[in-house]
Write a protein that holds these residues in place. Sequence first.
Motif, PDB file in Angstrom:
ATOM      1  N   SER A 120       0.810  -1.229   0.000  1.00 53.94           N
ATOM      2  CA  SER A 120       0.000   0.000   0.000  1.00 53.94           C
ATOM      3  C   SER A 120       0.837   1.270   0.000  1.00 53.94           C
ATOM      4  O   SER A 120       0.388   2.333  -0.414  1.00 53.94           O
ATOM      5  CB  SER A 120      -0.902   0.034   1.242  1.00 53.94           C
ATOM      6  OG  SER A 120      -0.138   0.178   2.425  1.00 53.94           O
ATOM      7  N   GLY A 121       2.079   1.143   0.481  1.00 47.47           N
ATOM      8  CA  GLY A 121       2.861   2.318   0.841  1.00 47.47           C
ATOM      9  C   GLY A 121       2.664   2.536   2.333  1.00 47.47           C
ATOM     10  O   GLY A 121       1.541   2.407   2.851  1.00 47.47           O
ATOM     11  N   VAL A 122       3.741   2.844   3.029  1.00 52.02           N
ATOM     12  CA  VAL A 122       3.698   2.910   4.491  1.00 52.02           C
ATOM     13  C   VAL A 122       2.667   3.921   4.981  1.00 52.02           C
ATOM     14  O   VAL A 122       1.869   3.632   5.880  1.00 52.02           O
ATOM     15  CB  VAL A 122       5.090   3.230   5.065  1.00 52.02           C
ATOM     16  CG1 VAL A 122       5.012   3.507   6.570  1.00 52.02           C
ATOM     17  CG2 VAL A 122       6.050   2.072   4.810  1.00 52.02           C
ATOM     18  N   GLN A 123       2.658   5.107   4.416  1.00 52.85           N
ATOM     19  CA  GLN A 123       1.744   6.144   4.910  1.00 52.85           C
ATOM     20  C   GLN A 123       0.284   5.781   4.681  1.00 52.85           C
ATOM     21  O   GLN A 123      -0.579   6.065   5.522  1.00 52.85           O
ATOM     22  CB  GLN A 123       2.070   7.492   4.255  1.00 52.85           C
ATOM     23  CG  GLN A 123       3.324   8.154   4.809  1.00 52.85           C
ATOM     24  CD  GLN A 123       3.281   8.266   6.325  1.00 52.85           C
ATOM     25  OE1 GLN A 123       4.142   7.706   7.027  1.00 52.85           O
ATOM     26  NE2 GLN A 123       2.304   8.969   6.858  1.00 52.85           N
ATOM     27  N   ALA A 124      -0.006   5.157   3.566  1.00 46.19           N
ATOM     28  CA  ALA A 124      -1.392   4.747   3.295  1.00 46.19           C
ATOM     29  C   ALA A 124      -1.863   3.706   4.302  1.00 46.19           C
ATOM     30  O   ALA A 124      -3.047   3.655   4.652  1.00 46.19           O
ATOM     31  CB  ALA A 124      -1.509   4.207   1.875  1.00 46.19           C
TER      32      ALA A 124
END
Length: 388
Positions: free
Chosen positions: A273-277
């Motif tokens: 997802s991507g870390v921030q998402a």
Amino acid sequence: MRQVLARAIGGVAIIGLIAGAAACNSGSSSDDTASEGNCGYKLAFFGALTGSAANLGVNIEQGFELAIDQYNKAKGSTCIEVAKFDSQGEASVAPGVARSLVADKKIIGIVGPPFSGESEAADPIFESAGIPTITPSATRVSLSSKGWKVFHRAVANDDAQGPAAAAYIKDNLKATKVFVADDQSAYGAGLADVVKTKLGSLVVATDKTEGDGKQADFSALVQKVSSSGATALFYGGYYTNAGIIRKQLTAAGWKGTLLGGDGMKDPGLSKASGVQAAVGTVVTCPCSPPEAAGGTFVNDYKAKWNQDAGTYSDVAFDAANVFLQGIDAGNTTPQKLNDYLKTVNYKGIANTYKFTETGELDPNFIKVWAFKFDSSGDAKADVEIKTS
């Protein structure tokens, strides 16, 4: 004739004296002989070592292997061998791999299968062979209703995890509109069904996806979730799909909370997802935080594998030690080991293990935790959810 007989008797006496002297010189005893007699067997891991959900299988295999490694070091020899069987986590692959496993007559116990779908496919083969299994993670409720005598589950099933997830959505998120989707797997659909039942009228819409790793475009689901008005999406499935769904939901501007079960409790979700998402995504697990495991497990695991223990690593470590304790007590056939599991009351580093007649974990030892993804890219312990 008398001379021949005398020589024969004398020869037997000399052989007896030599054998006795050898036993004295080796320092052997009846206890040592029994200990040696309990060696030369294998314990098997059966589960995903490759495939889209392999991280969960590797976590379990490494906990399992650590236990046997420590056992052998204490014995001073390779007393019990590790056997690994890669099912890829796929129900279609599992039967062929299971048949290879049961062909090895030195295998007397199995830790696994980790997933419910592969369990449904492989466990009938293990049942026919009479080899006892302890799954550290397969949670589909119906697995214990098949009449399999060799089946044992070291964690709570989805009749505990599902209600716990629903309770978290109601009591912690206080969501009033929930979207529920699943990947149509034995695990994902089963868990989502329990959550839907418990949430009742809070569920505003539902949907299905393809299995884990088999779909890349979730735009149809994203559009349905966005237009439903839901502030929470519960997804019954595994971490790869869930991570892609979270990425696409974020890109579409949906700001609600993604939730799921233990199949999503892996850093692979934030990688997809991507870390921030992924931050704020909540997963439930019928397990304790692995970093809270007792004894020296946390340090021992990192020293051996150069990484922190993951989801169910500690439970697999305990499951292997349950078998090893039984072997130490002389239960060195599959039947004897299976009979031993009926009486076990083992206090491990993650939990205490005692099984019901159907192979379920004793209700007194059931636990479910919620974990929340943070900026580290991993799911950290949030709160223990009471299931009663």
